[in-house]
Scaffold this motif. Sequence first.
Motif, PDB file in Angstrom:
ATOM      1  N   ARG A 187       1.269 -10.374   0.995  1.00  0.00           N
ATOM      2  CA  ARG A 187      -0.026 -10.335   1.657  1.00  0.00           C
ATOM      3  C   ARG A 187      -0.344  -8.885   2.020  1.00  0.00           C
ATOM      4  NH1 ARG A 187      -2.981 -14.433   3.282  1.00  0.00           N
ATOM      5  NH2 ARG A 187      -1.235 -15.868   3.243  1.00  0.00           N
ATOM      6  N   ASP A 188      -1.501  -8.388   1.571  1.00  0.00           N
ATOM      7  CA  ASP A 188      -1.908  -7.004   1.800  1.00  0.00           C
ATOM      8  C   ASP A 188      -2.548  -6.874   3.173  1.00  0.00           C
ATOM      9  OD1 ASP A 188      -2.843  -4.425   1.788  1.00  0.00           O
ATOM     10  OD2 ASP A 188      -3.957  -4.608  -0.084  1.00  0.00           O
ATOM     11  N   MET A 189      -1.775  -6.379   4.129  1.00  0.00           N
ATOM     12  CA  MET A 189      -2.265  -6.187   5.481  1.00  0.00           C
ATOM     13  C   MET A 189      -2.553  -4.714   5.764  1.00  0.00           C
ATOM     14  SD  MET A 189      -2.446  -9.268   6.441  1.00  0.00           S
ATOM     15  CE  MET A 189      -2.815  -9.127   8.177  1.00  0.00           C
ATOM     16  N   SER A 190      -2.598  -3.903   4.704  1.00  0.00           N
ATOM     17  CA  SER A 190      -2.908  -2.485   4.874  1.00  0.00           C
ATOM     18  C   SER A 190      -4.402  -2.319   5.149  1.00  0.00           C
ATOM     19  CB  SER A 190      -2.515  -1.709   3.612  1.00  0.00           C
ATOM     20  OG  SER A 190      -3.305  -2.126   2.508  1.00  0.00           O
ATOM     21  N   ARG A 191      -4.788  -1.100   5.536  1.00  0.00           N
ATOM     22  CA  ARG A 191      -6.185  -0.824   5.802  1.00  0.00           C
ATOM     23  C   ARG A 191      -7.011  -1.170   4.562  1.00  0.00           C
ATOM     24  NH1 ARG A 191      -6.881   5.064   6.583  1.00  0.00           N
ATOM     25  NH2 ARG A 191      -4.786   4.613   7.193  1.00  0.00           N
ATOM     26  N   GLY A 192      -7.997  -2.020   4.742  1.00  0.00           N
ATOM     27  CA  GLY A 192      -8.850  -2.418   3.630  1.00  0.00           C
ATOM     28  C   GLY A 192      -8.294  -3.570   2.816  1.00  0.00           C
ATOM     29  N   GLY A 193      -7.096  -4.049   3.128  1.00  0.00           N
ATOM     30  CA  GLY A 193      -6.493  -5.134   2.365  1.00  0.00           C
ATOM     31  C   GLY A 193      -6.999  -6.502   2.760  1.00  0.00           C
ATOM     32  N   HIS A 194      -7.434  -6.676   4.004  1.00  0.00           N
ATOM     33  CA  HIS A 194      -8.018  -7.919   4.498  1.00  0.00           C
ATOM     34  C   HIS A 194      -7.098  -9.136   4.359  1.00  0.00           C
ATOM     35  CE1 HIS A 194     -11.644  -5.573   4.829  1.00  0.00           C
ATOM     36  NE2 HIS A 194     -11.610  -5.318   3.539  1.00  0.00           N
ATOM     37  N   GLY A 195      -5.796  -8.936   4.273  1.00  0.00           N
ATOM     38  CA  GLY A 195      -4.872 -10.056   4.193  1.00  0.00           C
ATOM     39  C   GLY A 195      -4.849 -10.771   2.861  1.00  0.00           C
ATOM     40  N   GLU A 196      -5.428 -10.160   1.837  1.00  0.00           N
ATOM     41  CA  GLU A 196      -5.463 -10.788   0.517  1.00  0.00           C
ATOM     42  C   GLU A 196      -4.060 -10.931  -0.049  1.00  0.00           C
ATOM     43  OE1 GLU A 196      -7.951  -8.050  -1.518  1.00  0.00           O
ATOM     44  OE2 GLU A 196      -9.746  -8.669  -0.431  1.00  0.00           O
TER      45      GLU A 196
END
Length: 96
Positions: free
Chosen positions: A56-65
């Motif tokens: 899960r992309d929780m980085s800035r701009g990742g939006h939890g995708e």
Amino acid sequence: MAGHFELIDAPEGGFRVRLLDGSGRLVATSVTYPSKQAAVAGISVTREIAGTGLIRDMSRGGHGEVIIPKSRPAQATMRIHTPTRFPGADRGLHSI
């Protein structure tokens, strides 16, 4: 060679787990566990999650995708859809 886990003493007391890759490089360090038994239980949970866990992309701009690696789903799909026949399966017998 596969990576491995190491139990280490935590500086503030208790134990931590280090995950090292096959070359001995540090990949991750755990939270502090109060006992060795708790640290080993944490390793067991980590093993289960690592094999099947989503990314899960929780980085800035990742939006939890959820990020799905391109090579893994194709391999898993092939295994899931490959029929497995056991001797005697049509007679209600199962062999493992």
